[in-house]
Design an enzyme around this catalytic site. Structure first.
Site, PDB file in Angstrom:
ATOM      1  N   PHE A   1       3.063   9.211   3.311  1.00 21.77           N
ATOM      2  CA  PHE A   1       4.398   9.023   3.850  1.00 21.77           C
ATOM      3  C   PHE A   1       5.326   8.289   2.894  1.00 21.77           C
ATOM      4  CE2 PHE A   1       1.620   5.530   4.949  1.00 21.77           C
ATOM      5  CZ  PHE A   1       2.323   4.475   4.407  1.00 21.77           C
ATOM      6  N   GLY A   2       4.781   7.482   1.976  1.00 19.75           N
ATOM      7  CA  GLY A   2       5.600   6.664   1.105  1.00 19.75           C
ATOM      8  C   GLY A   2       4.923   5.328   0.839  1.00 19.75           C
TER       9      GLY A   2
ATOM     10  N   LYS B   1       8.300  -0.183   5.719  1.00 25.57           N
ATOM     11  CA  LYS B   1       7.728   1.114   5.398  1.00 25.57           C
ATOM     12  C   LYS B   1       8.858   1.991   4.887  1.00 25.57           C
ATOM     13  CE  LYS B   1       5.440   4.779   7.959  1.00 25.57           C
ATOM     14  NZ  LYS B   1       4.669   5.049   9.163  1.00 25.57           N
TER      15      LYS B   1
ATOM     16  N   GLY C   1       0.838  -1.192   0.000  1.00 28.18           N
ATOM     17  CA  GLY C   1       0.000   0.000   0.000  1.00 28.18           C
ATOM     18  C   GLY C   1       0.867   1.233   0.000  1.00 28.18           C
TER      19      GLY C   1
ATOM     20  N   ASP D   1      -3.266   9.902  15.515  1.00 31.94           N
ATOM     21  CA  ASP D   1      -3.788   9.538  14.187  1.00 31.94           C
ATOM     22  C   ASP D   1      -4.438   8.158  14.212  1.00 31.94           C
ATOM     23  OD1 ASP D   1      -4.418   9.999  11.558  1.00 31.94           O
ATOM     24  OD2 ASP D   1      -2.502   9.274  10.792  1.00 31.94           O
TER      25      ASP D   1
END
Ligand SMILES: *[C@@H]1O[C@H](CO)[C@@H](O)[C@H](O)[C@H]1NC(C)=O
Ligand SMILES: *[C@@H]1O[C@H](CO)[C@@H](O)[C@H](O)[C@H]1NC(C)=O
Ligand SMILES: *[C@@H]1O[C@H](CO)[C@@H](O)[C@H](O)[C@H]1NC(C)=O
Ligand SMILES: *[C@@H]1O[C@H](CO)[C@@H](O)[C@H](O)[C@H]1NC(C)=O
Ligand SMILES: *[C@@H]1O[C@H](CO)[C@@H](O)[C@H](O)[C@H]1NC(C)=O
Ligand SMILES: *[C@@H]1O[C@H](CO)[C@@H](O)[C@H](O)[C@H]1NC(C)=O
Ligand SMILES: *[C@@H]1O[C@H](CO)[C@@H](O)[C@H](O)[C@H]1NC(C)=O
Ligand SMILES: *[C@@H]1O[C@H](CO)[C@@H](O)[C@H](O)[C@H]1NC(C)=O
Length: 827
Positions: free
Chosen positions: A522-523, A539, A518, A636
């Site tokens: 953020f990247g 990530k 995904g 978040d």
């Protein structure tokens, strides 16, 4: 959804009645006869029942109901309208509106008092009272004379949809060029800004236009003017064919494998995508026909002259063609200020110029097509003219209609709208100074030698690095401390592993797109397998994301220290040049939103699982707020940040925005409000104030989403409830919490527990932070089934507005989609 026609059983009744009155062969349900006008409420139905024609209203609101005459699929519940007659001139008062076949064989839509709304403009001479119009099984509405001569047909006047069997004209020798023109909005069929068709000059490419401006361009057709059977395979469902009728070229499409059971059509969508809509096993799915329109970089000309959009890297971005450099120094991956590229070295025009080959390109627009040239002739053609900046060539594989098998394309000016594709595209030959070519010639000889040296050196280095990973680990921590993390010295733990970039590259197959799980602001996130066989999720923070070093340090330091069964486990990290990577354990069930907001998977989340998820999130949060040595505000919390392990236990993830409170600090505030709308409490969204109660608010929203199975800003509810907080409150007030529970589990769940969760959810989303409970109370209530809760007050703030994007309910649900981060500046 078309409204204003009879429900299906009514139609069947009608059909049965008319069948019993008329001879069987004369069933008139698919035919419109002269002087037997169609009124609002009645429809024509094709013989096999696939299509209907009649009046419909695309809007649900009770005010402002505009009516249109159109054709739609009967079995498909939405996006089913395939043709509209009076798209620009709606009928506002449908009471006396009719669709009439006049005694002069014209089709006319009349509004109130016989006002002319739309006409097919037929004026057949003389005696034609015996003409009739039939809605065919193909969805074509055909007006024929009694002799069978076709006077008019809807397939010759497409609106926004191509149907099977429809020929779509893409040249304009003797007729006007055709385009599919989008609706203005899902509720408004009037012509919108996007249209779809072919390049009118040389039929080699298809365009989507936004107004009069090119918006996207398909790769150039590999074959040009091919006899009959040439086709372009689009995906496993559909292929396009081009064919010639008289002097014109037409596109039509076919369904692969002749599977007639699946219904497929092509639509120019109001959002600017050309969609392939497929109705299969009672599901409406769609695919995009024209080049992936999901990233801006493939918008027409986005990267400027001599720039190109590179799709071959994980992070799609603008680059300059070989031998060119950016004109402005601004960040080109952003592209918004992209002025394109210029030559690094001015082109000296002489006989010695040579050409650099770029493979797999979507070749630029604005070419000149030179007929009947072999490859060598094409090269010579470009070489002989200094204004020729590049050329491309394709020898066509089939006999062309005009006997010309060649396709020599030259560029005389800027190269615009170029892309580097993956696994397709053509060679593009760019003119360069001969010297640089000589240089590259030298390189060609020296490179192999250099390379073998490099490989040797690398192998040595790798060996050394391997030994030094541990030392490097220490070093990195020291570096991080020296960068201003002195307050958290006590946090630094040298045992926490640094994982080398090389290992990550190996594990993720060099960040291959097939490993991608995904992406978000953020990247990207990749899955991978370490050499030892351990599955990991990586990530990779994007270089230009703006939320770099700070968030990275935050996350590493925080999670390194946190150990709880409901928090995701960080296995290691890596800093390598610009690259910042976080390595987590891999969780096979992805994130909560992938289950909760997917209508197929939602029923799998039984109430016991959902309750366990709510409980797990609550315990994880309690740990963050109270039980770890620090007080941590996550800031978040949302379904895409709740990962699920193999046993469906929830794990809170994504600490990129978390804040640590030291000592007795109770509240913080910030000028940079970051988070996701809908999950942010009012005091944070409006004033930037946050505390543990901010997370409590987000938790409340999560609880309501989990119980109801709907998104916070879901449009599934009626207009009275802009979001589920308002909806929950309204039902709670009336003592009717059962209706709030997800229908797919309501029969099997404990209504006491759901009711208690709704109660907790409403307490957590109170406008006043002081009225929200602490996580410790929430956990204790959930564990003990305590029923002495204070009653909630009406939440006003978010209940009265709807900040969710309109597409919220429509967007395909995957975690990648909901990872986006909203950022607001200032207070
Ligand atoms: C119209 O209302 C029906 C039922 O209330 C609903 O299923 C449908 O999605 C609505 N259509 C639009 C365009 O809002
Ligand atoms: C055709 O219809 C018009 C009005 O609808 C009528 O005036 C005219 O007499 C009709 N002609 C024939 C031949 O029926
Ligand atoms: C019919 O002709 C009129 C006048 O020529 C024109 O404005 C209108 O667009 C035409 N209608 C259709 C459906 O072609
Ligand atoms: C119309 O057709 C009928 C029979 O089909 C014929 O008797 C009549 O003369 C025709 N009238 C004209 C004006 O062509
Ligand atoms: C289409 O063009 C309009 C007007 O130029 C512009 O406002 C809009 O942003 C464009 N849409 C897209 C998706 O580029
Ligand atoms: C193509 O060019 C060759 C010479 O290069 C010529 O003999 C031939 O007739 C040309 N064909 C067409 C269709 O123009
Ligand atoms: C095009 O390719 C075919 C088959 O590969 C070959 O026979 C033909 O000579 C080629 N034509 C040109 C003009 O290069
Ligand atoms: C080179 O191409 C340009 C643009 O097509 C043309 O105007 C010019 O006459 C050509 N020059 C030569 C020497 O062929």
């Amino acid at each position: 959804m078309p409204m204003g026609f009879l429900p299906i059983h009514g139609i069947i009744l009608l059909v049965v009645c008319s069948l019993s009155l008329l001879p069987p062969s004369a069933s008139s349900d698919s035919r419109l006869l002269p002087n037997r006008p169609l009124t609002v409420g009645s429809t024509l139905i094709s013989d096999d029942g696939t299509f209907s024609l009649g009046f419909f209203s695309p809007s649900n609101s009770t005010r402002n109901n505009n009516y249109y005459v159109g054709i739609w699929y009967n079995q498909i519940p939405k996006d089913n309208i395939v043709w509209v007659a009076n798209r620009a001139t709606p009928i506002t008062d449908p009471s006396s509106a009719t669709l009439t076949l006049t005694n002069t064989s014209n089709l006319v839509v009349y509004g109130t008092d016989g006002q002319l709304i739309w006409t097919a403009n037929i004026s057949a001479p003389g005696n034609t009272t015996s003409a009739e119009a039939t809605l065919e099984n193909t969805g074509n509405f055909i007006l024929r004379t009694s002799e069978g001569f076709i006077l008019w047909q809807s397939f010759n006047h497409p609106t926004d949809t191509l149907l099977l069997g429809m020929d779509f004209r893409v040249t304009h020798n003797t007729h006007a060029l055709q385009r599919l023109i989008s609706w203005n909005s899902p509720q408004d069929p009037s012509p919108g800004s996007f249209s779809y068709g072919a390049d009118p000059n040389e039929f080699l490419q298809r365009f989507i236009w936004n107004g009069s401006r090119a918006y996207r361009r398909s790769p150039v057709w590999n074959n040009y003017l091919i006899v009959g059977s040439y086709m372009e395979i689009i995906n496993s469902n559909i292929y396009l064919t081009i064919h010639r009728i008289d002097d014109e070229i037409y596109i039509s499409y076919g369904v692969a494998g002749g599977s007639s059971s699946s219904t497929v059509n092509i639509k120019m969508d109001y959002s600017g995508k050309v969609k392939i809509l497929m109705w299969e096993s009672n599901m409406l799915e769609w695919d995009v026909l024209e080049a992936e329109p999901n990233h801006e970089c493939s918008t027409y000309g986005y990267c400027g002259p001599f720039g190109y959009c590179d799709n071959s890297e994980p992070i799609v971005a603008c680059k300059c063609l070989d031998g060119f450099e950016p004109i402005s120094n601004t960040d080109r991956s952003d592209g918004s200020s992209s002025k394109g590229c210029r030559r690094k070295e001015a082109l000296r025009c002489d006989r010695e110029n040579s050409f650099l080959t770029l493979a797999s390109m979507k070749i630029p627009d604005k070419f000149v097509y030179v007929k009947n040239k072999s490859f060598d002739e094409c090269t010579a053609e470009c070489a002989s003219n200094c204004s020729c900046a590049a050329y491309a060539y394709a020898n066509m594989s089939t006999t062309a209609i005009n006997g010309d098998e060649t396709r020599c394309l030259l560029w005389m000016g800027d190269l615009i709208d170029t892309e580097k594709l993956v696994g397709q595209g053509e060679n593009l030959y760019i003119r360069v100074n001969s010297l640089s070519e000589k240089r590259s010639h030298i390189l060609k000889i020296t490179l192999p030698v250099l390379l073998s040296f490099l490989i040797l050196i690398c192998m040595c280095l790798l060996w050394i690095c391997n030994c030094r990973d541990k030392q490097r680990n220490k070093q990195i921590w020291k570096e991080m401390i020296s960068r201003g993390l002195s307050t958290s010295d006590e946090l630094v733990d040298e045992k926490f592993p640094f994982i080398s970039f090389r290992k990550i590259v190996l594990a993720t197959n060099n960040f291959s797109s097939s490993n991608m799980l995904g992406h978000g602001g953020f990247g990207y996130v990749y899955k991978g397998t370490l050499q030892c066989g351990k599955r990991i999720a990586v990530k990779r923070l994007s270089k230009g994301s703006g939320q770099g070093v700070l968030e990275f340090r935050n996350e590493v330091i925080l999670i390194a220290k946190l150990q709880h069964r409901n928090l995701v486990k960080l296995l290691g990290f890596c800093i390598h040049g610009d690259e910042k990577l976080l390595i987590y354990e891999y969780l096979p069930n992805k994130s909560l939103d992938a289950f909760l907001f997917n209508s197929n998977k939602r029923p799998l989340l039984h109430w016991s699982i959902r309750f366990n998820i709510i409980m797990g999130i609550a315990r994880g949060l309690l740990y963050l707020h109270q039980d770890s040595r620090l007080k941590i505000i996550h800031r978040d919390l949302k379904p895409s940040n709740i990962l699920l392990d193999a046993e469906m236990n929830p794990m809170i993830s994504d600490f990129g925005m978390a804040r640590i409170f030291y000592g007795n600090q109770q509240q913080g505030n910030t000028n940079r409000v970051m988070g996701t709308y809908g999950y942010m409490p009012p005091e944070y969204a409006l004033e930037g104030m946050f505390s543990v109660k901010s997370d409590v608010y987000s938790f409340g929203v999560l609880v309501l989403e989990i119980v109801s199975g709907s998104k916070i800003s879901s449009m599934l509810m009626t207009e009275d409830y802009p979001n589920i907080i308002a909806y929950a409150w309204s039902l709670w007030k009336d003592g009717n919490t059962k209706d709030f529970v997800d229908p797919s589990i309501v029969e099997s769940c404990s209504l006491d527990e759901t009711s208690q969760c709704i109660h907790i959810g409403l307490l957590c989303v109170q406008d006043n932070p002081n009225s929200r409970p602490l996580m410790s109370s929430v956990v204790s209530i959930l564990e003990n089934g305590d029923t002495s809760l204070p009653p909630p007050k009406q939440p006003i703030y978010f209940a009265e507005r709807n900040n969710g994007p309109y597409e919220a309910a429509e967007a395909p649900v995957d975690s990648a989609n909901t990872m986006s981060i909203t950022e607001l500046e200032g207070r």
